[in-house]
Design an enzyme around this catalytic site. Structure first.
Site, PDB file in Angstrom:
ATOM      1  N   ASP A  72      -9.571  -5.937   4.161  1.00  0.00           N
ATOM      2  CA  ASP A  72      -9.436  -5.300   2.851  1.00  0.00           C
ATOM      3  C   ASP A  72     -10.635  -5.615   1.964  1.00  0.00           C
ATOM      4  OD1 ASP A  72      -7.021  -4.311   3.667  1.00  0.00           O
ATOM      5  OD2 ASP A  72      -5.791  -5.687   2.470  1.00  0.00           O
TER       6      ASP A  72
ATOM      7  N   ASP B 280      -7.170 -11.940   8.780  1.00  0.00           N
ATOM      8  CA  ASP B 280      -7.764 -10.671   9.205  1.00  0.00           C
ATOM      9  C   ASP B 280      -7.492  -9.575   8.179  1.00  0.00           C
ATOM     10  OD1 ASP B 280      -7.480  -7.896  10.509  1.00  0.00           O
ATOM     11  OD2 ASP B 280      -8.570  -8.985  12.058  1.00  0.00           O
TER      12      ASP B 280
ATOM     13  N   ASP C 113     -12.408  -5.908  15.771  1.00  0.00           N
ATOM     14  CA  ASP C 113     -12.899  -4.569  15.491  1.00  0.00           C
ATOM     15  C   ASP C 113     -14.354  -4.631  15.040  1.00  0.00           C
ATOM     16  OD1 ASP C 113     -12.718  -5.686  12.975  1.00  0.00           O
ATOM     17  OD2 ASP C 113     -11.475  -4.106  12.112  1.00  0.00           O
TER      18      ASP C 113
ATOM     19  N   PHE D 202      -7.978  -9.359  14.903  1.00  0.00           N
ATOM     20  CA  PHE D 202      -8.079  -8.112  15.649  1.00  0.00           C
ATOM     21  C   PHE D 202      -9.547  -7.701  15.752  1.00  0.00           C
ATOM     22  CE2 PHE D 202      -4.386  -8.061  12.711  1.00  0.00           C
ATOM     23  CZ  PHE D 202      -3.496  -8.587  13.631  1.00  0.00           C
TER      24      PHE D 202
ATOM     25  N   HIS E 282       0.848  -1.190   0.000  1.00  0.00           N
ATOM     26  CA  HIS E 282       0.000   0.000   0.000  1.00  0.00           C
ATOM     27  C   HIS E 282       0.884   1.240   0.000  1.00  0.00           C
ATOM     28  CE1 HIS E 282      -2.942   3.038   1.043  1.00  0.00           C
ATOM     29  NE2 HIS E 282      -3.874   2.157   0.702  1.00  0.00           N
TER      30      HIS E 282
END
Length: 304
Positions: free
Chosen positions: A281, A276, A207, A205, A77
């Site tokens: 993404d 993850d 979230d 993670f 990225h």
């Protein structure tokens, strides 16, 4: 010290860790997966669909292979750091220290955005862009679990844990502590500062985007009251039973996806971190394309 400067105390801690000068237990455990499994086993508002998860594991692995998704994907990225030195560790620490709560209360309101490199960046990428822009204008025993534990122990802002009914010990999520370790691992491609002997102990993670795509894939399902709250855009209080079940079941679901992929492909270089990253993404791509079918839950929190 400004908000975009790394804490010198933490940098000293990280430096000691990478130089192998910390007295860590031989095989530390974060306890995240253990707590997630307990909550999942006792959850009444979030349930795992094993058949859908098995199908999703095959689909995820196939797409990751097609896209050659790996640690290298992180650095590809344009906003993620390209250098591989101690300053990069400081950058990643600052990034993950501030990495939380990017969703807007009202979908129609104007989102915070950063202009950088002739583009406009929102959400997480607005944070990374602002750090990169600031840099341009201003200028462990190798245990992943051990480093996560140190972060949670020594810094309150990384101590992401909650109490869940019927369990003596707090349920640990440690989202930002784990993603700090994972970002360093991915940035350095598992070498140098990114070399951890037990990186596979890091979980997904917890979230709001990964639970969203797990629900979209049918891997997890919600009770009618919880689904109604999410559909209406109601706030789920941080530390509530609803939120704890949703986050913990997502962690355990990704663990099962990983195990299924490894069962079908024993030689696959896969772990919860890569799954993850890939799921996150993918969900962000669906959002950009206007293809969201299930909204994400809303919790205003410093933890994610």
């Amino acid at each position: 010290m400004s908000d975009d400067e790394a804490d010198p105390e933490l940098l000293a801690l990280l430096r000691q860790h990478f130089q192998g000068k910390l007295n860590l237990d031989e095989e530390p455990e974060t306890g995240v997966l253990e707590g997630a499994e307990y909550v999942c086993d006792n959850s009444i508002d979030v349930a795992l669909n094993m058949r859908a998860s098995k199908n999703a594991a095959a689909l995820i692995y196939e797409q990751m292979q097609q896209k050659e998704f790996s640690t290298a994907s992180w650095s590809e990225h344009e906003l993620h750091p390209k250098t591989k030195d101690e300053s990069t560790v400081a950058f990643i620490f600052t990034m993950d220290l501030l990495n939380f709560s990017f969703w807007s209360l009202h979908p129609e309101e104007e989102r915070f955005a950063i202009s950088y490199r002739d583009k406009t960046w929102t959400g997480y990428w607005s944070l990374v862009a602002s750090l990169q822009r600031a840099l341009e204008e201003e200028a462990a025993n190798k245990s992943a679990a051990g480093l996560v534990n140190l972060l949670a122990k020594d810094f309150n802002c990384f101590r992401d844990e909650s109490r869940f009914e019927g369990r003596r010990k707090p349920v640990r999520f440690l989202k930002r502590a784990q993603i700090l370790v994972a970002d360093i691992w991915a940035c350095f491609n598992g070498e140098g500062y990114g070399e951890f002997r037990d990186i596979d102990k890091i979980t997904m993670f917890a979230d709001y985007r990964v639970p969203q795509i797990l629900a979209t894939l049918g891997c997890i399902g919600y009770s009618p009251p919880l689904f109604a709250m999410i559909a209406r855009g109601d706030i789920l209080e941080n530390g509530s039973d609803y939120e704890i079940q949703l986050r913990a079941c997502s962690i355990w679901c990704v663990e099962l996806l990983k195990r299924e992929i490894k069962r079908q492909h024993p030689d696959a270089k896969i772990n919860a971190i890569l799954i993850d990253f890939f799921l996150y993404d993918t969900m962000k791509l669906l959002e950009a394309q206007g293809k969201e079918t299930i909204p994400h839950h809303r919790t205003r929190s410093i933890w994610y």
